[in-house]
Structures are given as structure tokens and as C-alpha cells.
Scaffold this active site. Structure first.
Site, PDB file in Angstrom:
ATOM      1  N   GLU A 130      55.931  16.400  19.969  1.00 36.96           N
ATOM      2  CA  GLU A 130      54.302  16.756  19.493  1.00 36.96           C
ATOM      3  C   GLU A 130      54.061  17.822  20.616  1.00 36.96           C
ATOM      4  O   GLU A 130      54.091  17.417  21.794  1.00 36.96           O
ATOM      5  CB  GLU A 130      53.787  15.033  20.264  1.00 36.96           C
ATOM      6  N   HIS A 163      54.860   9.851  26.206  1.00 41.79           N
ATOM      7  CA  HIS A 163      53.624  10.620  25.348  1.00 41.79           C
ATOM      8  C   HIS A 163      53.020  11.811  26.364  1.00 41.79           C
ATOM      9  O   HIS A 163      52.916  11.552  27.481  1.00 41.79           O
ATOM     10  CB  HIS A 163      52.667   9.813  24.922  1.00 41.79           C
ATOM     11  N   GLY A 203      45.155  16.532  18.795  1.00 42.85           N
ATOM     12  CA  GLY A 203      43.844  16.124  18.930  1.00 42.85           C
ATOM     13  C   GLY A 203      42.973  17.364  18.928  1.00 42.85           C
ATOM     14  O   GLY A 203      41.608  17.514  18.843  1.00 42.85           O
ATOM     15  N   LYS A 216      46.188   4.830  20.873  1.00 41.37           N
ATOM     16  CA  LYS A 216      45.862   5.463  22.105  1.00 41.37           C
ATOM     17  C   LYS A 216      44.645   4.425  22.820  1.00 41.37           C
ATOM     18  O   LYS A 216      44.888   3.319  22.321  1.00 41.37           O
ATOM     19  CB  LYS A 216      45.153   6.825  22.160  1.00 41.37           C
ATOM     20  N   GLU A 264      50.309  12.582  27.001  1.00 41.04           N
ATOM     21  CA  GLU A 264      49.242  12.335  28.020  1.00 41.04           C
ATOM     22  C   GLU A 264      49.637  11.397  29.090  1.00 41.04           C
ATOM     23  O   GLU A 264      48.980  11.512  30.024  1.00 41.04           O
ATOM     24  CB  GLU A 264      48.278  11.313  26.898  1.00 41.04           C
ATOM     25  N   ASN A 312      49.587   5.917  16.741  1.00 42.15           N
ATOM     26  CA  ASN A 312      49.246   5.694  18.117  1.00 42.15           C
ATOM     27  C   ASN A 312      47.585   5.836  17.961  1.00 42.15           C
ATOM     28  O   ASN A 312      47.257   6.687  17.964  1.00 42.15           O
ATOM     29  CB  ASN A 312      49.944   6.812  18.836  1.00 42.15           C
TER      30      ASN A 312
END
Ligand code: 13P
Length: 249
Positions: A166, A94, A172, A11, A96, A9
Site C-alpha cells: 500500500e 498498516h 485515501g 478503518k 496508519e 479495511n
């Protein structure tokens, strides 16, 4: 049989020139035969990536899409548009998207329906925040995310679903879930699917782990019985680390 999958991914990283460089390097690699490799570039580079990888086994997938099939939704991308540039798989939910773009269970269940109606595969993401884990509510939260976004689909639709666990606190941050924590949650997800559908469906769904997967921790995580691969952020941006992870089964 469930598949082993390593999906990158990207991003909001890699412009067209950077995407081209990555793809040229990727095409020189020998791909493991038993692993499905996916990359999710930005929307603007999907078409280029799809055309560039036509003769290669890596699948080009999308990071998101809108729940409506068309209409006045400025700045949004539909399932049909994705399919027209070669992306037949889409990441949905996701963390985010949930956190920064207010995607909740209701929106995500619509997105799942739209993906399925358009004969796409959805990688449906779930994951708890650190506070949930500290409170001990992480299992309940994952169950709620699954039931709100996914548990309305038909038995047959599971053929087109991949799950990604996740934990938000591991994304991150360099802090990964331990292999035991990943296994515990993946087993729980599989059990929850079995309770709501059947053992057969639960056994056949691929469940990926995501959150600071790197070349040096991938094999331990992928070695867990209910972990079928990874959804990789930062380490998917370099071909070398991405391929090392893809070869970690
Ligand atoms: P990192 O691998 O950078 O932690 O990101 C994980 C992720 O969010 C993949 O979707």
C-alpha cells in the site's frame, strides 16, 4: 497455489447499526467463487459480523491486535480475544498504524510472531511514502519493512502470511499507483521473498495492492501478473462498490 483476495479495511468507520445495514446488503450478493472476500470491521463489531455471516463465504478479519497474549495493556486487544469472536486473520503494519501509533519493525515482528503462535493469518502491510519514491529509495524501504517485520519467520509460517503493498501516497488520496507501478513493486516483493526463502514460497504468497482501488481501476490493477487482489479502504464501505471490485478479476 496463491489465492485471489479482496479485503475491505473499514478503518474507523461504521458503528453497529451501519455494520448491520452493510451485512444485510452483503448477504444478498452473489459471491465470485474464485475470490476470497474479507471484511475488517471495528473491534466492537467483529462478533456481530462473524455471527451474521456464519452461513456466508465472507471472512471477518481484524484491523490490528496487540503483540502480547494478555496483561496490563489498557485499551488493547489480544489474538485470543480476536479468535474468540471468530477473527482468524489480522491486518498488521498498516501505514496508519506505523505513522500514528508508532508501530515500527520491531513491534511488528512481535505482532507477526503472536499472530502465528495463535494460528492466525497475518496480512502484513508495507508501503513507501511519496518522498521515498521521489528519492528513488522505495524499493530499499519495502525490503527493509519486509526484513524487519517478516523475514525471521520459518518457511512453514508463510502459509499464514498475506502481503499488502500500500503506497502511502495512494491511500485515501484518489491517486492510485499505475498498474505498471503496482506490478513492478509486487514483482520486486516476490523476488525479495524468493531470495530470502525460495521460489516456491514466493510464488505461493498472495500479494494484495491497496491505495485508492475503485470499481473503475480494479480490473486493470488485478490484471497484473503479480497482483493477487486488493486491500480496499473507502470503496469497501459500500456494498455495491466493494462487490464490483470483488468481481474485477
Ligand atoms: P483507500 O482505498 O481508501 O485508499 O485505503 C486503502 C487502505 O489503506 C486499505 O488498507
Amino acid at each position: 497455489m496463491r489465492k485471489k483476495i479482496v479485503a475491505g479495511n473499514w478503518k474507523m468507520n461504521n458503528d453497529l447499526a451501519e455494520t448491520e445495514l452493510f451485512l444485510e446488503e452483503l448477504k444478498k450478493q452473489v459471491f465470485p467463487e474464485n475470490v476470497v472476500i474479507m471484511i475488517a470491521p471495528a473491534f466492537t463489531n467483529l462478533n456481530h459480523a462473524f455471527n451474521s455471516l456464519r452461513q456466508h463465504p465472507a471472512e471477518v478479519i481484524a484491523q490490528n491486535m496487540h503483540q502480547s497474549n494478555e496483561g496490563a495493556f489498557t485499551g488493547e486487544i489480544s489474538a485470543k480475544m480476536l479468535k474468540s469472536v471468530g477473527a482468524n486473520t489480522v491486518i498488521l503494519g498498516h501505514s496508519e498504524r506505523r505513522a500514528y501509533f508508532n508501530e515500527d519493525g520491531a513491534i511488528l515482528s512481535e505482532k507477526v510472531n503472536t499472530a502465528l503462535e495463535n494460528e492466525m493469518t497475518a496480512i502484513f502491510c508495507v508501503g513507501e511514502e511519496l518522498k521515498d519514491r521521489k528519492n528513488g529509495t522505495h524499493f530499499q524501504l519495502i525490503k527493509t519493512q519486509l526484513s524487519e517485520g517478516l523475514f525471521h519467520i520459518s518457511n512453514d509460517a508463510w502459509e499464514n502470511i498475506i502481503i499488502a503493498y500500500e503506497p502511502v501516497w495512494a491511500i485515501g488520496t484518489g491517486e492510485t499507483a499505475s498498474p505498471e507501478q503496482a506490478q513492478e513493486m509486487h514483482k520486486f516483493i516476490r523476488k525479495t521473498i524468493a531470495e530470502n526463502y525460495s521460489n516456491k514460497i514466493a510464488e505461493n504468497v498472495s500479494i494484495l495492492y491497496g491505495g485508492s482501488v475503485k470499481p473503475d481501476n480494479a480490473s486493470e490493477i488485478f490484471g497484473q501478473p503479480d497482483v493477487d487482489g486488493g486491500l480496499i479502504g473507502g470503496a469497501s464501505l459500500q456494498v455495491e462498490s466493494f462487490m464490483k471490485i470483488a468481481n474485477s478479476f
